[in-house]
Design an enzyme around this catalytic site. Structure first.
Site, PDB file in Angstrom:
ATOM      1  CB  SER A 166      -7.833   3.228   3.393  1.00  0.00           C
ATOM      2  OG  SER A 166      -6.902   3.120   3.932  1.00  0.00           O
TER       3      SER A 166
ATOM      4  CB  SER B 180      -8.241   0.860   5.614  1.00  0.00           C
ATOM      5  OG  SER B 180      -8.866   1.683   5.686  1.00  0.00           O
TER       6      SER B 180
ATOM      7  CE  LYS C 142      -3.715   1.860   2.646  1.00  0.00           C
ATOM      8  NZ  LYS C 142      -4.669   1.720   4.402  1.00  0.00           N
TER       9      LYS C 142
END
Lengths: 448, 474, 97
Positions: free
Chosen positions: B146, B170, B71
């Site tokens: 996210s 997330s 990420k």
């Protein structure tokens, strides 16, 4: 250069002080960067993800900085908190890398102490630990006004000492500041060098009509780089505020900086609405707890502090004025005791030793005992002189030195030293200056 | 086109170790998948051109040089790190995050940086400043967020495994929406050093993978106390891969939240009830935990209040953590913040401000304590609690627009375990053949009990057909 | 939530916003705070706030220099837009000194 005079005010100055001290730990407060901004080879060479406020940087607290802060609190007579934590203090400024300063808000490490000065006690409200900011320098590049930022100082451990508004004069403030300076240096936690910025003074000043009622305003004065400036700034502020109050005006609540060149304080920032720092406990730093055993262990490690030393010196028979002057760490107690003992062996009193050390500015850490004894012998001789011979020698010198006599009568009393020297020369012997001095004074008052 | 990119981490490691496959062949297939799908799905923001070179160095270590998607809020030297925000456009980190550093040391390769909601603010990956990521199972739908990019990278077989981060949902929510496994470790289990901070008391880096065993392998690598993160715990890190296969006989399972008004009668609730039956058939002792509006023993406090707690605490912490982005030392100035970031920073500033901090921030932290008490009591009765991860299937693109509370509502079921720092895993537990979208099962346990969470997840996964890599039947 | 409050918050948060954005933000905040206000329903009079969930205390570092983590000047300045002789440069702020 004319000294600013303390204008006589019927109002009571209400003064509180904030002193910041940079701790001389090896590394910074929340990271392992070298803590030596003054000697850094170039700007921005002692930084890391944490003190440069990089994304993902996380603080980890310096154990030694915490311990030294507790020791300082103990030395100032404070109570050490059994539970303490760090809080974030938010404001935006280019030298504040994270947009917040890690400080302490409602649970500081130390509270409620007191410092004794010869002009009165000053209560300590709190002692807390925080981090320093980077350094900003203003300049012009290609015609544009810019600020240059150096983050070598960002994250240096900073202790803040806050007093109650117990100080009532410029002299009192100076005495307080000097005490703090002395204690910090005795503890060896900081160089406390005001020129280098490792000790910074701030004063909050207001004037009260009624000493029991705190005024509804206060003016903060910063940028004070020496004890002398502190006195000047406070004296100036008291006069400035007094004039305003006499004019039925309330001095504006603001921050002012001392300008030594212009001998005035100048407005820096209005503080009508106190800043909203949005304090909250820093989630990146677990809280700290201390038990009584740990605190006592630190207390036992404290060196002898100035106050205790003064008492010990007075117990040895040293006069209070001398004891105060000898209280600083340049005069180790053990060395003094050695000198007193040696001097006593030669028939000299401790106060004579003290006098000689002080007047001749001796560094007793360097100077040999024999040398001190020699100076004592020269200063306090036990040569026997016939009193009649002495009197006639003195009279003769006074006849021979009409200018000196005239000077003395004009108020220049220090000319006695010169006259003592002339008498000794005439006699060819070393005579006790004290004795000669009293004879001369007697003669002056009777004959002239 | 080859299919080595569809290997699980477990299989890829084994086959590389046994020389059944070569790194070259593996990377050829992964790269092929990336070139054919990345522009349509918008998963990778940056890729390591020299990934294969780095891979060769890792062949003798645990991870054998496999490509891992990370990420874009993890700082990686040599690859730009933007947290999907224009504020950090072009930012080249001068130091490495602890997690990626550990992955590299174990022979893993940081193959590329994945798209996310900007600053991790969201549950859709639609608030990225670089465009939304699309759900590989059905590109008209969102991948969740996210960590949407990482979950999509796994679902699309554009990596062998991935790393994400969870502040509240997330990791687990996009894993549910993409039909993959996502593990949120206990807060304090994995270092946050070098991760762009969002909610400091909430953020948990964690693995997003194809199988539960894969997640255990990665957790072994990234877990542990870190001297650069004072909130990591010295608690021992066991070998999580050795805790997987002992089954769930006698494990006390509580079913939570399916009696919430938003879930009653929904496919998500039904899927969890069916999952509970599976666990029961495997020997678990299953029970329903009734929802309650107040704190009461043997009931679970409604997640509705957790939304309020999370909203305030997260926004307060984020408003503080984003104060450093002023464009002076790095990045671009604050005019480059997107709308969602501005909203959150400002709301956080408000709830911490003078006159409001007691009413909002302190109150939220007090309610947080109530949730901690609730879970403490429940975990004296139950070993794990299960619930749906998400109230439903992945929503369509555009669903999050102009809804300031979108994320919080979607993550409602994760917020209680997130604000209390507990470990939780998502495993796929339902699938709609028409839309090709998935439902997820959320399994939560007490602090430091990742082992139990993995064990329950593994048992469920191995005895059902929802995992698209283990059985090809569904 | 009024636009006046939104303006004040924007200043406090150092977030540049246009007057067009003000109303939209104000409405968004009202919605969000509406959700948050639900917390009032719970009695927390006897509850301490939780600031940290780990229960950790006294995590302190020995006072040593960590050369591994320190940046060279080059690294420190690498991402700054404006530098000059090793300093980071910013437009002068006029209210100090």
């Amino acid at each position: 250069m004319a000294e600013p005079t303390q204008k006589h005010t019927r109002r009571t100055p209400i003064i509180g002080m904030e002193v910041h001290v940079e701790l001389k730990t090896a590394s910074k407060m929340f990271c392992g960067c070298a803590n030596d901004p003054f000697h850094a080879p170039a700007p921005n060479t002692y930084t890391c993800p944490v003190c440069l406020g990089m994304p993902g940087g996380l603080p980890v607290a310096n154990k030694k900085a915490v311990e030294w802060t507790i020791k300082l609190g103990l030395a100032l007579g404070c109570k050490v908190a059994l539970f303490s934590k760090f809080d974030r203090k938010h404001y935006f400024y280019p030298d504040l890398a994270k947009g917040y300063q890690i400080s302490q808000y409602d649970q500081p490490l130390c509270e409620n102490g007191v410092v004794h000065t010869e002009l009165g006690d000053v209560r300590i409200h709190r002692v807390h630990l925080e981090e320093d900011t980077g350094k900003l320098q203003h300049t012009t590049i290609d015609g544009k006004r810019v600020s240059l930022i150096d983050f070598n100082r960002s994250g240096v451990p900073l202790v803040e000492i806050v007093t109650e508004p117990d100080i009532h004069s410029a002299e009192h403030a100076k005495a307080y500041a000097k005490q703090i300076h002395e204690i910090v240096r005795t503890l060896e936690i900081s160089d406390a060098d005001m020129e280098k910025g490792s000790m910074r003074l701030e004063a909050n000043i207001s004037l009260a009509d009624d000493p029991n009622v705190l005024p509804n305003y206060k003016v903060e004065v910063k940028n004070i780089n020496s004890f002398r400036f502190l006195e000047h700034a406070i004296t100036f502020e008291i006069a400035r505020q007094d004039a305003l109050l006499n004019d039925k005006k309330i001095p504006a609540q603001e921050t002012r900086g001392w300008n030594e060149e212009k001998r005035t304080t100048i407005v820096q920032r209005s503080k009508e609405n106190a800043e909203d720092y949005r304090y909250f406990p820093d989630p990146d730093l677990p809280p700290m707890t201390f038990d009584a055993k740990y605190v006592e262990k630190l207390r036992a490690e404290l060196p002898m502090l100035p106050e205790e030393k003064i008492k010990k010196l007075e117990d040895l028979g040293i006069k209070p004025e001398f004891a105060q002057l000898l209280s600083s760490s340049e005069f180790p107690l053990s060395t003094l005791e050695t000198l007193f003992t040696a001097a006593k062996g030669k028939g000299f009193e401790p106060n004579q030793v003290a006098s000689v050390i002080i007047n001749r500015k001796l560094d007793i850490r360097q100077v040999k005992t024999e040398h001190v004894l020699e100076i004592l012998a020269n200063t306090y001789t036990k040569d026997e002189v016939d009193p009649k011979e002495l009197e006639s020698a003195v009279s003769a010198v006074l006849e021979e030195q009409p200018k000196a006599v005239a000077d003395y009568k004009a108020g220049k009393t220090q000319v006695i030293g010169f006259l003592i020297g002339m008498v000794s020369k005439k006699l060819g012997k070393k005579v006790s200056p004290k004795l000669l001095s009293s004879i001369l004074v007697r003669m002056f008052s009777s004959k002239y | 086109m080859g299919t080595l990119n569809t290997l699980t981490l477990t299989d890829a490691i084994r086959k590389l170790h046994n020389n059944e496959i070569t790194l070259d062949a593996l990377y050829a297939d992964v790269n092929s998948a990336v070139s054919s799908k990345n522009s349509a799905l918008n998963i990778y923001l940056a890729q390591d051109k020299y990934a294969e070179k780095s891979a060769e160095k890792g062949t003798l270590s645990l991870l054998r040089g496999v490509p891992i998607a990370v990420k874009d809020n993890f700082l990686t030297v040599g690859l730009p790190t933007t947290a999907s925000s224009k504020v950090l456009d072009g930012f080249m980190p001068p130091y490495e995050s602890t997690v990626t550093s550990k992955l590299k040391k174990a022979g893993g390769v940081i193959f590329g940086k994945t798209n996310m909601d900007a600053w991790a603010h969201g549950s859709s990956t639609e608030t990225s400043d670089y465009g939304p990521t699309k759900n590989p199972r059905n590109p008209e739908h969102l991948p969740g967020g996210s960590s949407g990019g990482s979950a999509a990278a796994v679902a699309a077989d554009m990596c062998i495994a991935a790393i994400g981060s969870e502040t509240a949902g997330s990791i687990r929510q996009p894993s549910a929406w993409c039909g993959v496994v996502g593990l949120k470790p206990t807060y304090g289990r994995v270092s946050r050093a070098g991760v762009v901070a969002m909610g400091s008391s909430l953020d948990c880096p964690g693995p997003i993978t194809k199988t539960v065993e894969d997640a255990a392998i990665l957790l072994n690598v990234i877990a542990g106390q870190d001297k650069y993160d004072a909130t990591t715990s010295p608690v021992q890190v066991p070998d999580f891969t050795k805790m997987l296969k002992t089954g769930v006989k006698g494990v006390r399972v509580g079913i939570a939240y399916i009696d919430h008004e938003k879930l009653v009668g929904t496919p998500a609730a039904k899927a969890v009830e069916q999952a509970a039956e599976v666990l029961q058939s495997l020997g678990a002792i299953v029970d329903r935990v009734p929802l309650s509006q107040t704190l009461k023993d043997n009931t679970i406090l409604t997640p509705d209040y957790a939304i309020g707690v999370y909203t305030v605490v997260q926004r307060g912490e984020v408003s503080s953590n984003l104060a450093r982005y002023d464009g002076i030392r790095y990045g671009h100035d604050r005019t480059h913040f997107g709308d969602e970031a501005k909203r959150r920073i400002m709301l956080g500033t408000f709830t911490l401000s003078k006159g409001y901090a007691d009413k909002y921030y302190v109150k939220a932290q007090q309610v947080r304590s109530l949730y901690i008490q609730n879970f403490r009591q429940l975990f004296s009765r139950y070993d794990v609690l299960i619930s749906p991860t998400s109230p439903g299937y992945a929503l369509k693109l555009g669903a999050s627009k102009d809804n300031p509370m979108f994320g919080e509502l979607e993550d409602m079921l994760e917020e209680p375990s997130s604000i209390t720092g507990l470990p939780g895993i998502n495993v796929p537990c339902g699938h709609d053949k028409k839309t090709n979208l998935y439902l997820g099962l959320n399994i939560v346990s007490a602090q430091w009990n990742e082992g139990l969470v993995l064990r329950a997840g593994y048992a469920f996964e191995q005895n059902t057909y929802w995992n698209s890599w283990l059985k090809k039947d569904k | 939530m009024s636009t006046a409050v939104v303006q004040h918050i924007a200043k406090l948060a150092n977030i540049p916003i246009t007057s067009a954005e003000e109303k939209k933000l104000a409405d968004g905040f009202t919605t969000t705070l509406g959700v948050v206000d639900q917390l009032k329903k719970l009695d927390t009079s006897t509850v301490e706030p939780t600031h940290q969930v780990t229960g950790l205390q006294n995590v302190l570092r020995d006072d040593g220099i960590d050369r591994d983590r320190m940046f060279t000047q080059e690294q420190a300045l690498a991402n700054a837009l404006h530098t000059h002789n090793g300093y980071i440069v910013v437009e002068q702020i006029l209210d100090q000194e």
